[in-house]
Design a protein around this motif. Structure first.
Motif, mmCIF file in Angstrom:
data_model
loop_
_atom_site.group_PDB
_atom_site.id
_atom_site.type_symbol
_atom_site.label_atom_id
_atom_site.label_comp_id
_atom_site.label_asym_id
_atom_site.label_seq_id
_atom_site.Cartn_x
_atom_site.Cartn_y
_atom_site.Cartn_z
ATOM 1 N N UNK A 37 17.647 14.567 -52.409
ATOM 2 C CA UNK A 37 16.225 14.955 -52.412
ATOM 3 C C UNK A 37 15.371 13.871 -51.770
ATOM 4 N N UNK A 38 15.623 12.630 -52.120
ATOM 5 C CA UNK A 38 14.832 11.543 -51.547
ATOM 6 C C UNK A 38 15.158 11.324 -50.070
ATOM 7 N N UNK A 39 16.405 11.516 -49.692
ATOM 8 C CA UNK A 39 16.757 11.406 -48.272
ATOM 9 C C UNK A 39 16.008 12.471 -47.475
ATOM 10 N N UNK B 125 13.143 11.616 -44.698
ATOM 11 C CA UNK B 125 13.381 12.121 -43.340
ATOM 12 C C UNK B 125 12.250 13.057 -42.917
ATOM 13 N N UNK B 126 11.836 13.926 -43.818
ATOM 14 C CA UNK B 126 10.743 14.847 -43.522
ATOM 15 C C UNK B 126 9.444 14.095 -43.256
ATOM 16 N N UNK C 279 2.567 2.125 -37.111
ATOM 17 C CA UNK C 279 2.796 3.555 -36.869
ATOM 18 C C UNK C 279 4.182 3.810 -36.309
ATOM 19 N N UNK C 280 4.765 2.822 -35.658
ATOM 20 C CA UNK C 280 6.141 2.940 -35.179
ATOM 21 C C UNK C 280 7.134 2.518 -36.256
ATOM 22 N N UNK C 281 6.780 1.487 -37.013
ATOM 23 C CA UNK C 281 7.710 0.932 -37.997
ATOM 24 C C UNK C 281 7.893 1.829 -39.220
ATOM 25 N N UNK C 282 6.820 2.448 -39.701
ATOM 26 C CA UNK C 282 6.933 3.248 -40.929
ATOM 27 C C UNK C 282 7.868 4.443 -40.797
ATOM 28 N N UNK C 283 7.769 5.249 -39.720
ATOM 29 C CA UNK C 283 8.743 6.349 -39.604
ATOM 30 C C UNK C 283 10.176 5.843 -39.425
ATOM 31 N N UNK D 154 13.222 6.822 -41.904
ATOM 32 C CA UNK D 154 14.516 7.357 -41.448
ATOM 33 C C UNK D 154 15.667 6.481 -41.932
ATOM 34 N N UNK D 155 15.482 5.164 -41.875
ATOM 35 C CA UNK D 155 16.520 4.249 -42.365
ATOM 36 C C UNK D 155 16.754 4.443 -43.861
#
Length: 180
Positions: A13-15, A19-20, A51-55, A59-60
């Motif tokens: 669920x958290x993954x 990811x979403x 803004x680049x690092x947070x997504x 994902x990581x």
């Protein structure tokens, strides 16, 4: 010890959630960067990098939660991220900035921040701490795969429904505040 089917449902669920969240941000990076900049919590030039690092971090985390070797580190980082999001919203609510877009639903869902978002992120952080509990070594059965998949699907649908319901209520409340 946590039953592995329950544990896998939780981390699944958290993954999916992380990811979403990352995909929402990556669909329109410029919109997310503006939402992030509007929070006024980072130095002026830092919103581009954030803004680049947070997504990328989200994902990581999504991938890290799925491996037993990286699960604890990903859970701790996810916990810090959720608490950071809660704090960012709470600080801006305390500043009286209730019209600020949360940045959590993508460009098509620009909803204002609200106290329920702080509570949501705190509750998610509490739930994520369960991923730090070791899983028992019980052998997983084929029926466990169905249980895990169904559990993730039901939790995702419930989360999306509740999020949409609370988001709609927040938009209506904001509209009522601005209507003379």
């Amino acid at each position: 010890m946590l039953d592995p089917a329950i544990g896998l449902t939780l981390v699944g669920c958290f993954a999916l959630l992380f990811a979403s969240a990352a995909l929402h941000k990556l669909r329109n990076v410029a919109h997310f960067r503006e939402a992030l900049r509007a929070y006024r919590l980072l130095p002026e030039g830092a919103s581009f990098a954030a803004a680049a690092a947070l997504p990328a971090l989200e994902l990581a985390l999504a991938v890290g939660l799925l491996s037993a070797m990286t699960r604890a580190a990903a859970a701790l980082a996810g916990l810090a991220l959720l608490l950071g999001y809660a704090a960012a919203i709470a600080v801006n609510l305390a500043r009286g900035r209730r019209d600020l877009a949360c940045g959590c639903g993508g460009a098509q869902d620009s909803r204002p921040i609200a106290p329920w978002m702080v509570v949501r992120n705190l509750l998610l952080a509490v739930l994520l701490t369960v991923a730090l509990v070791p899983f028992s070594s019980r052998t997983l059965l084929p029926t466990d795969a169905l249980t895990v998949a169904a559990g993730i699907a039901v939790a995702a649908l419930l989360y999306a429904s509740l999020d949409r319901l609370l988001g709609s209520a927040a938009r209506r409340a904001a509209a009522l505040r601005t209507t003379p």
